[in-house]
Design an enzyme around this catalytic site. Structure first.
Site: not given
Lengths: 347, 347, 347
Positions: C254-255
């Protein structure tokens, strides 16, 4: 209603011909044989079917839908015929769902394709493409690849050097295949990656050393593989998918894994390196199987099971770590009781 | 610092305009209104923001970062204003994160694209592409496809025959879409596969028979779908994704699944066939949901939950098998105690 | 037998040269040094190796395969030499598997490629491609991209504007890369998607608002990433993969995730936003890690672990929720006993 923009329809079929095709016998609630010359042209679920449609009923859970269905004809078992609505033609068989599937195939045959090599495909001079095959735009076919007859290679799919593909294979768009030998009548959906390096590293004093992956992927006849699935090639031994096995979407299969015949693997399962899965095994969704274990023939693993040890043939396991499903149910029940005691003592 | 090679900046904006845009009121620790004519041009997290940046604070866990922040302006709630540092301009709102997001959109608007049909795209003669759309190199657009206005189809994406796509859709590179009707303002990231056959087989005496998959995929307006996600078409009914729903990367959605509006599905979830998920449901990462179950509106499932039964509306469940989260926490606590007793008796 | 259609063989090597290459000493069961001038040309597992092959033995579980092996030579540790079969040449080292890997690399070096820009690649005028690089058919290289020397970009891969790639990188087919800066000697397998928007939404009164994702993906030297893996770009901070880390297939990152050096991540792991994973961590398959947690250096997480809290450096955790593995084993044992009591009371 089936959307006939997307699905080519083959025209109506006589009820008697459907009975022949599916080895079903014609009957009705009263036991009188229905009119075999009546024609049908569509399939539908019990609750959506009308007089022109053929449906199926095989799960007592849906008995109400069956008794109230307006379907013109319905596949079912002999023991359910007395529950059928008046006037419904019955196709009686011990395999109602198989009968339904064959009928759906009859009405909506797998779409044919015109043989063609798209001018935007890039095909190495040494590649051999069999007769009546089709290669779509943007596909890239490497040196010394051989593709059999009547194959369809989808747009933007990449087949690396020396790969061999048998007859009547359908490979969707955006797949990549390397270091692999494929049988015949194989269906690969889309975005499938076959033959990349397995995850083999030797951690040591000087960092993490890449171990060359020197095996292949062998795929048997009639295998079907879902979109987004990845199958690594062997590290020395081969990775093997046995004939007739069906693999769903986003499954990961590690190097040297050996999968037998008619194995069914649901979506998002992961199978680590060198594991052996024997014929007829069924895996629920998101099952994880560790490396170097053996799953015996016909075993079943419930969804989300986590397997680190061998599973005996024919058994059904569940849980993480996986255990016989009866034991797993008992543990869950025990836990629920303990949880409730905990609740009582909180109050 | 935002890397402006990758993100186009729209120029500075007056603080009063930001307040209007976000329906926030201007304030400060002292309660005095800050100078609305001051301009800002960038956003940053509390701990990295400087006097030229706008930040946000809405989680008491980060109170220290707030009180020490050098941000020139900050979105926050009325109840936190007294904790703000001296001199920080406050944008007071009940939705600080929404305010921050709108401001970021203002500073860095979604990059525009120039309408263009790349000469290396392959577009069937019968396909219709709306005005001001863009089709990148290597994209393959099938017969009778319709694509609306201001759409962007990424490089090497394959759209199969008869697919319909509304206006203002952005479809990334390397996707494949078949048997699908898409609404407007939909964002698909990359390598997404929509419309392939669902996993439908009838096991029988003569092997595993393929069941024709005769439904479609319907996707509502404003849906966003992450990279690597796969959505199978229905088997007869359709697979449906309701408007405004957001689906993360590497999610698997089986045939006939019906997803309501504004559903949020985190990465690597798997949803088996014919399951119904009502409006506003939220799924954590790696959740697995079995087939034919019903998740009521607004329910929440914690990460890695495994669901085999219906979940009531509005409830939060966790665990595999999933149970109400309070019960799950109690079981975990009970287990921990039992584990410790076990430890004691070992010694 | 290695299939030399797929793997280029480099010719035979003298045993003494292999010993030098791997810093192993030559010995035998009797202690006598074997003939260093003997040549070898292939590697094989213990049970398949013949007199012309080199194998390795380092796990007491395979002692029978070792004592019965027909391998001509074998890497092993000093303490196992007395168990070797008569006549087997021994390459003695504290890192037998590393020795074996180096030997396999010697026999089957990574295939070279001829520098080439395929005429069917689409390369923006402002892109810079280093010397001796290769770009395959259908690849699309955006504006202002820079690619170093001796890189190989696979067929139908899409590199978006402004991406930077160092030297000696191998990027497989059907990948997409945007908003990213890559180091050197990086291997990306196939169908990898790097740099798309992270899953950032602000739910509010007016629906679900998209939060602009304004960070990048930074990938260090010598990283290897498996097929189908997705790595989102940061939301403002960057997503970072540290040098030498190895990531398997179908992993979701994920970011803002920060991964240290020499981290090993097995297949289908999911790592939610803003989590930090320090150097040398090892994750088993299908591990899920929640957002904003910290995994200390050298920690190990067993397959299918679910992590919602920080994990201390150097510890091994298992389970969902994850706990120290010793505690997890104790809980499993306690559960099994309780399950059996439940069984007794049922009868």
């Amino acid at each position: 209603m089936i959307d006939r923009r997307f699905f080519r329809h083959a025209g109506p079929t006589r009820l008697s011909d459907i009975a022949s095709l599916t080895a079903a016998s014609l009957s009705s609630r009263s036991g009188d044989a229905p009119d075999g010359s009546r024609t049908f042209a569509d399939v539908a679920p019990l609750d959506q079917a009308g007089p022109q449609d053929i449906s199926f009923f095989d799960n007592i859970k849906y008995i109400d839908a069956f008794t109230q269905s307006r379907a013109g004809a319905c596949f079912t078992r002999a023991r359910f015929t007395s529950r059928a609505p008046e006037g419904m033609a019955l196709l009686v068989t011990e395999e109602p769902y198989t009968g339904f599937a064959l009928t759906a195939q009859q009405f909506y045959p797998e779409p044919a394709f015109e043989p063609n090599i798209a001018p935007q495909a890039v095909i190495a001079a040494s590649a051999k493409i069999g007769r009546n095959s089709r290669i779509d735009a943007g596909a890239v076919i490497g040196e010394h690849v051989t593709i059999g007859e009547r194959c369809h290679i989808g747009a933007n799919t990449v087949i690396y050097d020396h790969v061999q593909i048998g007859d009547d294979c359908r490979i969707g768009a955006c797949c990549t295949i390397s270091h692999a030998l494929l049988g015949s009548r194989i269906t690969l959906h889309r975005g499938i990656h076959i033959g990349q390096d397995g995850f083999g590293f030797a951690p040591g004093r000087t960092g993490i050393l890449k171990v060359p992956q020197l095996g292949r992927v062998l795929i048997g006849d009639n295998v079907e593989i879902g979109s987004g699935t990845t199958i690594d090639r062997g590290s020395g031994p081969d990775t093997v998918i046995g004939q007739g096995s069906k693999i769903d979407n986003l499954v990961q299969i590690g190097h040297n894994v050996q999968i037998g015949k008619y194995v069914i693997i649901a979506g998002q399962c992961g199978i680590a390196g060198s594991t052996r899965i024997d014929d007829g095994v069924m895996l629920g969704g998101q099952v994880g199987i560790g490396g170097h274990v053996h799953i015996g023939a016909g075993a079943k693993l419930a969804a989300q099971s986590g397997v680190m040890r061998d599973i005996p043939a024919g058994e059904t396991y569940s849980g993480s770590p996986a255990m016989p499903i009866r034991e797993w149910r008992r543990q869950a029940a025990t836990m629920m009781k303990l949880g409730k005691k905990g609740e009582a003592s909180e109050e």
